[in-house]
Design an enzyme around this catalytic site. Sequence first.
Site, PDB file in Angstrom:
ATOM      1  N   ASP A 115      23.012 -22.701   7.846  1.00 23.63           N
ATOM      2  CA  ASP A 115      23.048 -23.593   6.226  1.00 23.63           C
ATOM      3  C   ASP A 115      23.980 -24.736   6.861  1.00 23.63           C
ATOM      4  O   ASP A 115      24.555 -25.242   8.165  1.00 23.63           O
ATOM      5  CB  ASP A 115      24.086 -23.179   5.198  1.00 23.63           C
ATOM      6  CG  ASP A 115      23.412 -23.874   4.333  1.00 23.63           C
ATOM      7  OD1 ASP A 115      23.097 -24.940   3.948  1.00 23.63           O
ATOM      8  OD2 ASP A 115      23.172 -23.025   2.294  1.00 23.63           O
ATOM      9  N   GLU A 169      20.150 -28.001   6.674  1.00 24.66           N
ATOM     10  CA  GLU A 169      20.896 -29.047   6.303  1.00 24.66           C
ATOM     11  C   GLU A 169      19.883 -30.082   4.751  1.00 24.66           C
ATOM     12  O   GLU A 169      20.585 -31.357   4.905  1.00 24.66           O
ATOM     13  CB  GLU A 169      21.203 -29.569   7.295  1.00 24.66           C
ATOM     14  CG  GLU A 169      20.198 -30.211   8.121  1.00 24.66           C
ATOM     15  CD  GLU A 169      19.900 -31.775   7.185  1.00 24.66           C
ATOM     16  OE1 GLU A 169      18.582 -31.534   7.139  1.00 24.66           O
ATOM     17  OE2 GLU A 169      19.697 -32.663   7.513  1.00 24.66           O
ATOM     18  N   TRP A 170      19.194 -29.849   4.101  1.00 28.07           N
ATOM     19  CA  TRP A 170      19.098 -29.706   3.288  1.00 28.07           C
ATOM     20  C   TRP A 170      18.294 -31.283   3.640  1.00 28.07           C
ATOM     21  O   TRP A 170      18.127 -31.773   2.920  1.00 28.07           O
ATOM     22  CB  TRP A 170      19.876 -30.042   1.928  1.00 28.07           C
ATOM     23  CG  TRP A 170      20.933 -28.673   2.170  1.00 28.07           C
ATOM     24  CD1 TRP A 170      20.538 -27.173   1.823  1.00 28.07           C
ATOM     25  CD2 TRP A 170      22.298 -29.185   1.960  1.00 28.07           C
ATOM     26  NE1 TRP A 170      21.646 -26.799   1.828  1.00 28.07           N
ATOM     27  CE2 TRP A 170      22.996 -27.567   2.203  1.00 28.07           C
ATOM     28  CE3 TRP A 170      23.173 -29.717   2.172  1.00 28.07           C
ATOM     29  CZ2 TRP A 170      24.260 -27.483   2.067  1.00 28.07           C
ATOM     30  CZ3 TRP A 170      24.718 -29.553   2.498  1.00 28.07           C
ATOM     31  CH2 TRP A 170      24.675 -28.097   1.819  1.00 28.07           C
ATOM     32  N   GLY A 171      17.906 -31.573   4.331  1.00 25.32           N
ATOM     33  CA  GLY A 171      17.056 -33.044   5.083  1.00 25.32           C
ATOM     34  C   GLY A 171      18.089 -34.211   4.586  1.00 25.32           C
ATOM     35  O   GLY A 171      17.914 -35.383   4.655  1.00 25.32           O
ATOM     36  N   GLU A 172      19.850 -33.851   4.973  1.00 28.49           N
ATOM     37  CA  GLU A 172      20.640 -34.827   4.577  1.00 28.49           C
ATOM     38  C   GLU A 172      20.727 -35.369   5.963  1.00 28.49           C
ATOM     39  O   GLU A 172      20.955 -37.231   6.132  1.00 28.49           O
ATOM     40  CB  GLU A 172      21.953 -34.295   4.054  1.00 28.49           C
ATOM     41  CG  GLU A 172      21.990 -33.910   3.373  1.00 28.49           C
ATOM     42  CD  GLU A 172      24.034 -33.490   2.615  1.00 28.49           C
ATOM     43  OE1 GLU A 172      24.230 -33.453   3.825  1.00 28.49           O
ATOM     44  OE2 GLU A 172      23.708 -33.204   1.925  1.00 28.49           O
ATOM     45  N   ASP A 195      18.634 -27.073  -2.784  1.00 25.69           N
ATOM     46  CA  ASP A 195      17.950 -25.861  -2.733  1.00 25.69           C
ATOM     47  C   ASP A 195      17.226 -25.968  -4.353  1.00 25.69           C
ATOM     48  O   ASP A 195      16.902 -26.656  -5.108  1.00 25.69           O
ATOM     49  CB  ASP A 195      19.000 -25.146  -3.812  1.00 25.69           C
ATOM     50  CG  ASP A 195      20.074 -24.894  -2.537  1.00 25.69           C
ATOM     51  OD1 ASP A 195      19.647 -24.586  -1.007  1.00 25.69           O
ATOM     52  OD2 ASP A 195      21.303 -24.228  -3.078  1.00 25.69           O
TER      53      ASP A 195
HETATM   54  C1  GLA Z   1      23.242 -23.425   0.152  1.00 27.82           C
HETATM   55  C2  GLA Z   1      21.492 -22.740   0.704  1.00 27.82           C
HETATM   56  C3  GLA Z   1      20.526 -22.314   0.111  1.00 27.82           C
HETATM   57  C4  GLA Z   1      21.561 -20.392  -0.208  1.00 27.82           C
HETATM   58  C5  GLA Z   1      22.999 -21.438  -0.471  1.00 27.82           C
HETATM   59  C6  GLA Z   1      23.793 -19.767  -0.391  1.00 27.82           C
HETATM   60  O1  GLA Z   1      22.883 -24.169  -1.007  1.00 27.82           O
HETATM   61  O2  GLA Z   1      20.565 -24.188   0.911  1.00 27.82           O
HETATM   62  O3  GLA Z   1      19.724 -21.993   0.798  1.00 27.82           O
HETATM   63  O4  GLA Z   1      21.235 -20.738   0.874  1.00 27.82           O
HETATM   64  O5  GLA Z   1      23.713 -22.506   0.209  1.00 27.82           O
HETATM   65  O6  GLA Z   1      25.186 -20.322  -0.695  1.00 27.82           O
END
Ligand code: GLA
Length: 678
Positions: free
Chosen positions: A181, A214-217, A236
């Site tokens: 993450d 890393e959410w695409g950042e 998410d």
């Molecule tokens: C982030 C991730 C999620 C999950 C949570 C856990 O938000 O993007 O997929 O793993 O952390 O805290």
Amino acid sequence: MRSSPPFRNRGVAAGLACVLLSGLAYAAPASAASPPPAPLARGAQAPAMGDGLALTPPMGFNNWNSTHCRPEFNEAMVKGIADIFVSKGLKEVGYEYVNLDDCWALPQRDADGKLVADPVRFPNGIKAVADYVHSKGLKFGIYTSAGTKTCDRIGFPGGLGHEYSDARQFADWGVDYLKYDNCFNQGVDAKKRYTTMRDALRATGRPIVFSICEWGENKPWEWASDVGHLWRTTGDINDSWGSTLAIMKKNLPLHAYAKPGNWNDPDMLEVGNGGMTDTEYRTQFSMWSIMAAPLLIGSDLRKADEKTFEILGNREVVAVDQDPLGRQGEVISSEAGRWVVAKEMADGSRAVALFNESDRPQRIATTATDVGLPQARGYRMRDLWQHTDAATAGTVAATVPAHGTVLVRLWADRDWKSYPPALEAGQTDAWFTEAGVPAEVSTTVTNLGRQKAESVSVDLTGPAGWTVVATSRTVSEVLPAGRTLRTTWRVTAPAGTRPDVYGLTLTVAHRSPGGVRVVREQPVSAGVVVLPPPGVSFLSDSSWLSATNGWGPVEKDFSVGEAASGDGGPLTIGGTRYTKGLGVHAPSAVEYYLGGECFSFSAKVGLDDETGARGTAAFEVWADGRRVAATGVLTNALPAQHLSAVVAGAETIRLVVTDGGDGMSYDHADWADATLDC
Ligand code: GLA
């Protein structure tokens, strides 16, 4: 525990990277819904991991979407899931990884700097769980963050600066998959952080799938092909239609970056978690598969119903996801919520998704050549949810229910004649009816094949108590190729039927050239509506036709609370409280029936005070297919804005809130004092 952005601790990496969602409206302008062209040519040869792992998208389970950090995330759950993978045949279907998410550890490392499993959740340690999962012939995954702490608000130890020690520990436990993450990353360059962990995993000598989260950042698709096997492309997901749609739209344009060993990850499945309909869950499963996304089940299978197993266990859909060519489906067209996405398959066939983003049934059509197949006399078309074959002369079309997806596979097949001609059946437009008042509606059956269809008959049935009477022809002895049987019906919902959308069934039967009777059921739907009262009335006192929301349900006379119905606070904009109105969370769309009886709409709109200074959103009013009023992007700093619109003659009004262009986090939006004058 809530996990939506206002309540989450994300350390230095504040805010989720979610998509601007302007194409949500039923009649979304084509430009808003069309993804930008992909930046890489198909098959771009960026270096891959080269370790033979994840040659098809990983499949398995992760607890996060169903448990977050709640106590039911524990050893019993993980073992229970492994058991179910075997007993329910999911292992056979291809589900392999059983993965732990955040909250498995204690907040402190031990004196040697080692990670320690939470002794309440995992009294026998992590290795014992991994061993159990392995004993079932499955693989085991774990989670940590490329920062000093993980993302949960308690903040468990992260891997930054501990990469080699943590990787060693994971390998010793028998970990086969690491989700890494991005929280508390201390501003250290992402490529550096993820590359260090890749090297640490490699140094263990154990094959471990590396999932970059890393959410695409930092656009990992541009630099991570030799760093990780998959990378999250978005913030998410949550168990709502708005979130699923937003994520899908952000992931689709990245198709050129997917290939064996490298996958775009639009986050885990929500199928079975209860916040969406089965139609919507089938859409998530279909679209994730055509996008060659990792298929990580996110529901607690110990509590799942048969529908959930049926969706997750659909081998023909899984085969689209797992196709060895490793292509991610591409958008062929997207207009007014009608999406066509096609994926080239290793055997030369195409998987084709006809996806209806809108809130009412729509016909979606394409052709075999448009999705990339060569010209041919006929094509075999297999419906991957109905599990039926038919022959088409080239048109691929269906009336797709609201939020639904028809998924087919198409071959240029010399044997096309051995399949019955494809009959496309559906309703011609959206049906509305007032309870107790007969409505005239029509259906069509069109022969898409090259051969005639014989003894074609059609029947329409409604829910119990409804009367349905055909008012024109229901039978065609011979329906030549390309011809349509149109039937009109008088449909009456019993007096007192609650306003809602109801499913009806159109049954089409015909005789194939080989003499076999073919019967198919096509879902159609009708909205039972009430006319708004004459004079000025509050919208929150009426029933909507449909409502979609970025987090939790839309609230009447309260702000959005993000979880259950009725959990919001008072509607408050710029310090002023309102007792009437709608509380929504971007991206959102709420539609009402007007039946042509209303003149105008009015509301005071803005971001609810409860999210502090962090929300942004834009409000739009649509009358039928026309946008009749809109604000610019509003923020929490602004007082309520007056928004009014003329809606004379419109059948429906649609209240749309987009995320203001910066992702959906914190976007609690209020339609205060929303009224209609009819
Ligand atoms: C982030 C991730 C999620 C999950 C949570 C856990 O938000 O993007 O997929 O793993 O952390 O805290």
